[in-house]
Design a protein around this motif. Structure first.
Motif, short mmCIF file in Angstrom:
data_model
loop_
_atom_site.label_atom_id
_atom_site.label_comp_id
_atom_site.label_asym_id
_atom_site.label_seq_id
_atom_site.Cartn_x
_atom_site.Cartn_y
_atom_site.Cartn_z
N LEU A 1 -2.26 -47.89 12.99
CA LEU A 1 -3.16 -48.90 13.57
C LEU A 1 -4.22 -49.33 12.56
O LEU A 1 -4.59 -50.51 12.50
CB LEU A 1 -3.82 -48.34 14.83
CG LEU A 1 -2.87 -48.07 16.01
CD1 LEU A 1 -3.64 -47.43 17.16
CD2 LEU A 1 -2.21 -49.36 16.47
N LEU A 2 -4.71 -48.40 11.76
CA LEU A 2 -5.69 -48.74 10.72
C LEU A 2 -5.07 -49.65 9.67
O LEU A 2 -5.72 -50.59 9.18
CB LEU A 2 -6.25 -47.47 10.08
CG LEU A 2 -7.18 -46.62 10.95
CD1 LEU A 2 -7.55 -45.34 10.23
CD2 LEU A 2 -8.44 -47.40 11.32
N LYS B 1 -4.85 -57.37 9.05
CA LYS B 1 -5.46 -58.48 9.77
C LYS B 1 -6.78 -58.91 9.14
O LYS B 1 -7.17 -60.09 9.22
CB LYS B 1 -5.68 -58.11 11.24
CG LYS B 1 -4.40 -58.02 12.06
CD LYS B 1 -3.75 -59.39 12.21
CE LYS B 1 -2.53 -59.34 13.10
NZ LYS B 1 -1.86 -60.66 13.21
N LEU B 2 -7.51 -57.97 8.53
CA LEU B 2 -8.84 -58.26 7.99
C LEU B 2 -8.82 -58.65 6.53
O LEU B 2 -9.88 -58.77 5.90
CB LEU B 2 -9.76 -57.04 8.18
CG LEU B 2 -10.14 -56.71 9.63
CD1 LEU B 2 -10.94 -55.43 9.68
CD2 LEU B 2 -10.91 -57.85 10.26
N PHE C 1 -15.25 -51.93 4.06
CA PHE C 1 -15.68 -50.62 3.55
C PHE C 1 -15.47 -49.54 4.60
O PHE C 1 -14.95 -48.45 4.30
CB PHE C 1 -17.14 -50.69 3.14
CG PHE C 1 -17.74 -49.35 2.78
CD1 PHE C 1 -17.45 -48.74 1.57
CD2 PHE C 1 -18.58 -48.69 3.68
CE1 PHE C 1 -17.99 -47.50 1.24
CE2 PHE C 1 -19.12 -47.46 3.37
CZ PHE C 1 -18.82 -46.85 2.14
N LEU C 2 -15.86 -49.85 5.85
CA LEU C 2 -15.69 -48.88 6.94
C LEU C 2 -14.22 -48.57 7.18
O LEU C 2 -13.83 -47.41 7.38
CB LEU C 2 -16.33 -49.44 8.22
CG LEU C 2 -16.27 -48.53 9.45
CD1 LEU C 2 -17.05 -47.25 9.20
CD2 LEU C 2 -16.84 -49.26 10.66
N LEU C 3 -13.38 -49.61 7.11
CA LEU C 3 -11.95 -49.41 7.31
C LEU C 3 -11.35 -48.57 6.19
O LEU C 3 -10.50 -47.70 6.43
CB LEU C 3 -11.24 -50.76 7.40
CG LEU C 3 -9.82 -50.77 7.95
CD1 LEU C 3 -9.79 -50.21 9.36
CD2 LEU C 3 -9.26 -52.18 7.94
N ALA C 4 -11.78 -48.80 4.95
CA ALA C 4 -11.29 -48.01 3.81
C ALA C 4 -11.69 -46.54 3.96
O ALA C 4 -10.89 -45.64 3.67
CB ALA C 4 -11.83 -48.58 2.51
N CYS D 1 -10.21 -40.94 5.35
CA CYS D 1 -10.46 -39.74 6.17
C CYS D 1 -9.21 -39.32 6.94
O CYS D 1 -8.86 -38.13 6.97
CB CYS D 1 -11.62 -39.99 7.13
SG CYS D 1 -13.23 -40.15 6.32
N PHE D 2 -8.53 -40.28 7.54
CA PHE D 2 -7.34 -39.93 8.32
C PHE D 2 -6.17 -39.54 7.43
O PHE D 2 -5.29 -38.78 7.85
CB PHE D 2 -6.96 -41.09 9.24
CG PHE D 2 -7.73 -41.09 10.53
CD1 PHE D 2 -7.32 -40.30 11.59
CD2 PHE D 2 -8.87 -41.85 10.68
CE1 PHE D 2 -8.02 -40.29 12.78
CE2 PHE D 2 -9.59 -41.84 11.86
CZ PHE D 2 -9.17 -41.05 12.92
#
Length: 706
Positions: free
Chosen positions: A516-517, A523-524, A534-537, A542-543
């Protein structure tokens, strides 16, 4: 212990699944059966409503398949556009459907002809009628009525089938775009049009035109080289089998030979890259940078650039230096790791069936992949045909609204918008089922991860149980069970399926979150919100780390499950703290052994890859005429590299699991026994002599550094 395994992880899993499967009815006595039953209950809906023909066959304006057996269009495999110029409309990209009438034909037009001219000659008109709607009767309508009602196209142009669609047969001569020998054409409505307008229509009519061409060329390469790919994979399998058999008898020698060969293979790669780089120095065009060249589907173009070989040479040099430095600093640890591999070789020697067991796991994983792929296809094709109002000549308030073809001519829409038509738009639906198809696809992916992880976990706990029976046999191999692998497999199925399913569930949840990420990141990409990127990276990183940690923890938890029969949570906790109490040994022994086994995989993959490169590029004189002619020679080479790695990983995974199991057993043995006659060690004398000495040296060095 067995009762703990039967009531721990399985009970937690059963409670969760029972809440999820209320509609599926009674799932049977074993809670672990919910995993399979829920999966098949879900896929039944997809297989009931899905129709894979929507992927294979093009559809006309009535939603009927072209060329599909048992339909009226059985002998009409190609889709013909009445006015392909309208395919240049932006509406194509929004609705994925060209706003013009489309019919199925048995062949594409091979001549230029207008409807007006065709009516003058009976022979031409007979030819022209096959591109009109079925059942068209010229005697009942005048020329304006025929064109207004869309019974026939106003003009047909020479076309060629591409992906079963008739697209204009456009060619270029000295940079001039032409159809046949003309640069312009009459559109059948009294206007002369430029051929470039056909080009735009053709591009929009098939937005994946270039991708399909690339896919067809790759498919052609596979059709002419598949038997050579199979031979290459068999060679990789033979290399891997010979290597692990030799490890059984000559572990020490084979490890050092492997290290030397890896260094030599990388060294040869560096020399070859330098020679190619030096050869291209004087050639014109070799100075073009990779950035300026951009992406090319024919990868052979890159081999004519100096920058390509320079990049290869730098990468290989870095790998060579890293491996040499690791070997220098870990030279003493390598001796200890070799002793562990020797013990693993003895264990594998007593359980030879373990070498072929990965084939069973591979087969089950293939079934999971096939199940997921078929369900995904049926889900994506379980939509209904949606028809919408198209009106391209004048403004219409009803344009874009859904309609019913059978009753469209009797509605008020035709009175207010005389030029409007009810055409097939796409496959979709307005029901709750169709609205939540994306959720079903996500759930299908989640079930795939869960099933695949469960199969892998079953293979790991089976091997761990077999090798643990070897270690804890005081008199080896006399105290071992008659069939250790089959006994371990039976115990895993009878007592530990709940624990395995629970561990697989945790890993599957993390993996679906990562998917999902990745979807959100895709999409972004066009967005300019730097904070969101930055938050998504950070989340992706982390995951990724969390997935690696859970895989490591699950693997060791399955070993403890195989040894003691405790549930997943208890086994994971015990394995984690056992490893933490022996963290130095983990770093010194276990990871160095993994590094040596990775070098073995690298040697097999590198050898097969180099052999494939010289063969498919026809650089071996002996078999120069045997190699097939390919569009892209990287297709079979890349397939062989990936395939040989999977094969080598399958064989070496047995050794890796054996080493991990013996290592955990060794740590547990040290904590429970002291080597005295009352509490003797279960490890073999050879392993005891080297591992205890190496562990003592490591502890002393760690204490001195502290």
């Amino acid at each position: 212990m067995r009762s703990l395994a039967k009531g721990g992880g399985r009970e937690v899993l059963g409670q969760w699944l029972t809440q999820q499967v209320d509609t599926a009815g009674e799932m049977g006595e074993g809670n672990e059966g919910c995993l399979v039953n829920r999966s098949f209950f879900f896929s039944h809906s997809a297989w009931t409503y899905g129709d894979p023909r929507k992927v294979i066959y093009p559809t006309d304006s009535r939603g009927q398949f072209c060329g599909q057996l048992g339909t009226p269009n059985e002998n009409k495999p190609f889709l013909f556009y009445f006015n392909i110029l309208k395919c240049a409309s932006p509406l194509v990209l929004l609705e994925f459907q060209c706003p013009t009438k489309q019919i199925c034909v048995n062949k594409c037009p091979d001549q230029y002809l207008t409807y007006l001219n065709a009516r003058k000659q009976p022979k031409d008109f007979e030819y022209y009628k096959q591109f009109c709607v079925p059942g068209f009767n010229n005697s009942q309508k005048s020329l304006p009525e025929v064109l207004k009602d869309g019974d026939c196209p106003s003009v047909i142009t020479p076309s060629k089938p591409l992906a079963r669609r008739c697209l204009p047969a456009i060619n270029t001569k000295k940079g001039v775009v032409m159809v046949g020998n003309d640069t312009t054409f009459e559109d059948g409505l009294g206007q002369r049009r430029n051929v470039t307008e056909l080009v735009e229509g053709a591009k929009k009519a098939n937005v994946v035109l270039e991708a399909r061409q690339l896919a067809m060329k790759i498919f052609e390469d596979y059709t002419v080289s598949w038997h050579w790919i199979i031979i290459g994979l068999v060679i990789a399998m033979v290399f891997s089998f010979i290597f692990v058999v030799l490890l059984r008898f000559l572990a020490g020698i084979m490890i050092w030979v492997m290290i030397v060969l890896v260094i030599l293979v990388l060294g040869y790669g560096i020399v070859h890259c330098y020679l190619e780089y030096a050869r291209l120095k004087g050639e014109a065009g070799s100075d073009v940078s990779l950035k300026d060249l951009g992406f090319q589907t024919d990868l052979r173009v890159y081999l004519h650039l100096k920058q390509t070989w320079l990049a290869f040479m730098i990468i290989l040099c870095i790998m060579e230096v890293i491996i040499i430095l690791l070997l220098i600093f870990l030279r003493k640890r390598i001796l200890i790791a070799i002793a562990l591999i020797k013990e693993a070789s003895r264990a594998v020697g007593h359980i030879m069936t373990s070498l072929v067991f990965p084939l069973c796991t591979f087969f089950l994983v293939c079934l999971c992949v096939a199940y997921w792929a078929s369900t995904a296809v049926f889900l994506s094709t379980s939509n209904e045909a949606v028809y919408k109002v198209f009106n391209d000549t004048s403004k219409c308030d009803y344009a874009g609204q859904t309609c019913i073809p059978e009753t469209f001519n009797m509605t008020n829409i035709t009175k207010q918008c005389p030029d409007a038509r009810c055409l097939f738009a796409f496959y979709g639906g307005e029901t709750a089922y169709h609205k939540y198809l994306i959720i079903f696809q996500i759930y299908n992916a989640f079930m795939f991860f869960w099933l695949a992880n469960f199969v892998i976990a079953l293979g790991q706990v089976t091997l761990a149980g077999a090798f643990a029976s070897y270690y804890w046999a005081f008199k080896k191999p006399d105290d071992m069970p008659a069939f250790p692998l089959f006994s371990s497999f039976g115990r895993a199925l009878r007592y530990h399926t709940g624990s395995l399913a629970f561990g697989s569930l945790i890993l599957a949840i993390v993996q679906i979150i990562r998917v999902l990420l990745e979807y959100l990141d895709h999409k972004l990409k066009a967005a300019e919100n730097k904070f969101a990127k930055f938050l998504l990276a950070c989340l992706k990183c982390c995951f990724w780390c969390l997935e690696k940690f859970i895989k490591f923890l699950n693997r060791n938890a399955y070993i403890m499950i195989a040894i003691y029969g405790t549930n997943f949570c208890t086994s994971a906790k015990n394995a984690f703290f056992l490893l933490m109490r022996n963290i130095i040994r983990v770093a010194v022994l276990d990871k160095v052994t993994d590094f040596l086994l990775f070098l073995g995989k690298l040697l097999i993959v590198g050898s097969v890859g180099i052999l494939a490169f010289f063969f498919f590029t026809q650089r071996i004189d002996v078999v120069q005429g045997t190699a097939p002619t390919l569009n892209y020679y990287w297709v079979p080479i890349l397939t062989l590299v990936v395939g040989s790695y999977l094969i080598a990983h399958g064989f070496f995974s047995v050794y890796a699991m054996c080493v991990d199991t013996l290592f955990l057993c060794f740590c547990e043995d040290l904590e429970r026994n002291d080597g005295s006659p009352e509490q003797p060690y279960y490890m073999s004398p050879e392993l005891s002599e080297i591992l205890l000495k190496g562990s003592l040296e490591s502890s002393k060095s760690a204490d001195s550094q502290g």
